[in-house]
Design an enzyme around this catalytic site. Sequence first.
Site, PDB file in Angstrom:
ATOM      1  N   GLU A   1      -3.055 -13.051  57.658  1.00  9.29           N
ATOM      2  CA  GLU A   1      -2.040 -12.289  57.787  1.00  9.29           C
ATOM      3  C   GLU A   1      -0.892 -13.383  58.290  1.00  9.29           C
ATOM      4  OE1 GLU A   1      -2.307  -8.526  59.163  1.00  9.29           O
ATOM      5  OE2 GLU A   1      -4.569  -8.244  58.485  1.00  9.29           O
TER       6      GLU A   1
ATOM      7  N   GLU B   1      -9.353  -5.796  64.330  1.00 12.67           N
ATOM      8  CA  GLU B   1      -8.685  -5.800  65.584  1.00 12.67           C
ATOM      9  C   GLU B   1      -9.375  -4.755  66.546  1.00 12.67           C
ATOM     10  OE1 GLU B   1      -5.110  -3.754  64.206  1.00 12.67           O
ATOM     11  OE2 GLU B   1      -4.352  -5.302  63.125  1.00 12.67           O
TER      12      GLU B   1
END
Length: 518
Positions: free
Chosen positions: A441, A335
């Site tokens: 995810e 991220e």
Amino acid sequence: MGKKLLVFLMILSLLGSCVSVLADDAVTVYTSDFSKDTDGWYGRGAQSARTAESTLKTTGRQSSWNSPGRDFDLVEGGKYNLSVEVKQDELDSANFMISIAHSVEGMETYENLAFGKAKKGEWTTLTGSYTAGHFDRSVLYVETTGADTLDFEIRAFTVTAPEGVPEPKLTEPPMVIEEADSMPSLKEIYADKFDFGSAAPQMVFRDPKWMNLMKEQFSILTPENEMKPDAVLDVNGSKALLKETGDETAVAVHFDAAKSLLRFAQSNGIKVHGHVLVWHSQTPEAFFHEDYDAKKPLVSREVMLGRMENYIKGVFEYLDANYPGVVVSWDVLNEAIDDGSNWLRNSNWKKIIGDDYPNFAYAYARKYAPEGTKLYYNDYNTAIGGKLRGIVKLLNTLIPEGNIDGYGFQMHHNVSFPSIQQIRTAVETIAALGLRLRVSELDVTVSNNSEASFKKQAKYYADVMKILIDHADQFEAVQVWGLTDMMSWRGSQFPLLFDGRGNPKPAFWAVADPENYQ
């Protein structure tokens, strides 16, 4: 053996270690023991690690709720007495609480159960009581009020049942998967295409039914929090190394929180995907400061690079020595792209090292990773145009150096956004870079648990899987983010393949056969 006695013994076995009878009815159902490891406790938004004095110390806190926590199986209607000893060495006095986070069908609520004030340097006992309600999950934890960044230790956390542990109320059937005999295995269905896996919270590894479901369905697991920097970086150990050697780049690591998962995977021949080495979040603030003290200035670029290298080196050396071959891949960087600027977010890593910190992270990971370990970049909102462009820009700075293997798509979606076409475009765009791919995810939320909502959810899962199957030659793995709706971080929106009791939802059957799902 009578039925009542059998049920009683089964309950005791579920409720933890150190069970003993105190009187005719009173029972000690749990007493903490940090002599060997963290005894099932983990950091909630902070780092919780065992000390040499067999206590549990929590550091790197940013909010009052950041705390040491542990899952407990508390029987509905059961009356429990709680106690814990706490100590802090920073303030003249600090207020502490024992609290509980309980959830039903993923909806989490909280209660404060015990209160106390700990003077500086003194062990203080907190005591309270709790009558268990009807919940799927209960996490007991120790937090502060008005001291968000305070480091503290706990010991002697004890749970007793003064009236004995009641038999569970079987108002609902126990978790017995009605279709277990006929339910297909996702890992077997996709064996010739890619690994199929799940994220695995710690509570899974204390319950045989969840471990069995993991073994039956998945070929690869990811720890939810137990291998993130705040669980692995040992700030106190690093301070000790610094004091001993004078080396500001010395770093200590430990894997206390991840051992349950690693042992389970090792024993059952299941792969593990490591998550995560370098991240702007859930990294102890002290790691970036002189003398590992968050109150002191940030370290220099050279010291930070040294710490980054020694941290990554320590992670790989520990795993190779203790769990060789188990961790097959890693999210080296997570991220890093900001949602506003669509370029590197202004993290401590960037502030101290500069825009080239990702390049160093992958160079160090490649240097120390065992041969064959796949190194990924992982991010969310890949299907959003601006974010996708930023991700591609970052990948294009890393690919020429030859240290990155692949990209991980975080697909935390809902049934109406992003569109299937947006997902397809994102997958095709990243695939064109020639990297290995994974869905790291995956979950899909709905607004309620109605039949109509679950049907829409299943269709969305099926459409996503069709895209992934079209690119199966590049995908290494597809992993849902959690085992059951009850265990999901988005549990109130029912995002996963199994309901709270472990039964397959329509989404499961859609994933099992997406081409023929109607």
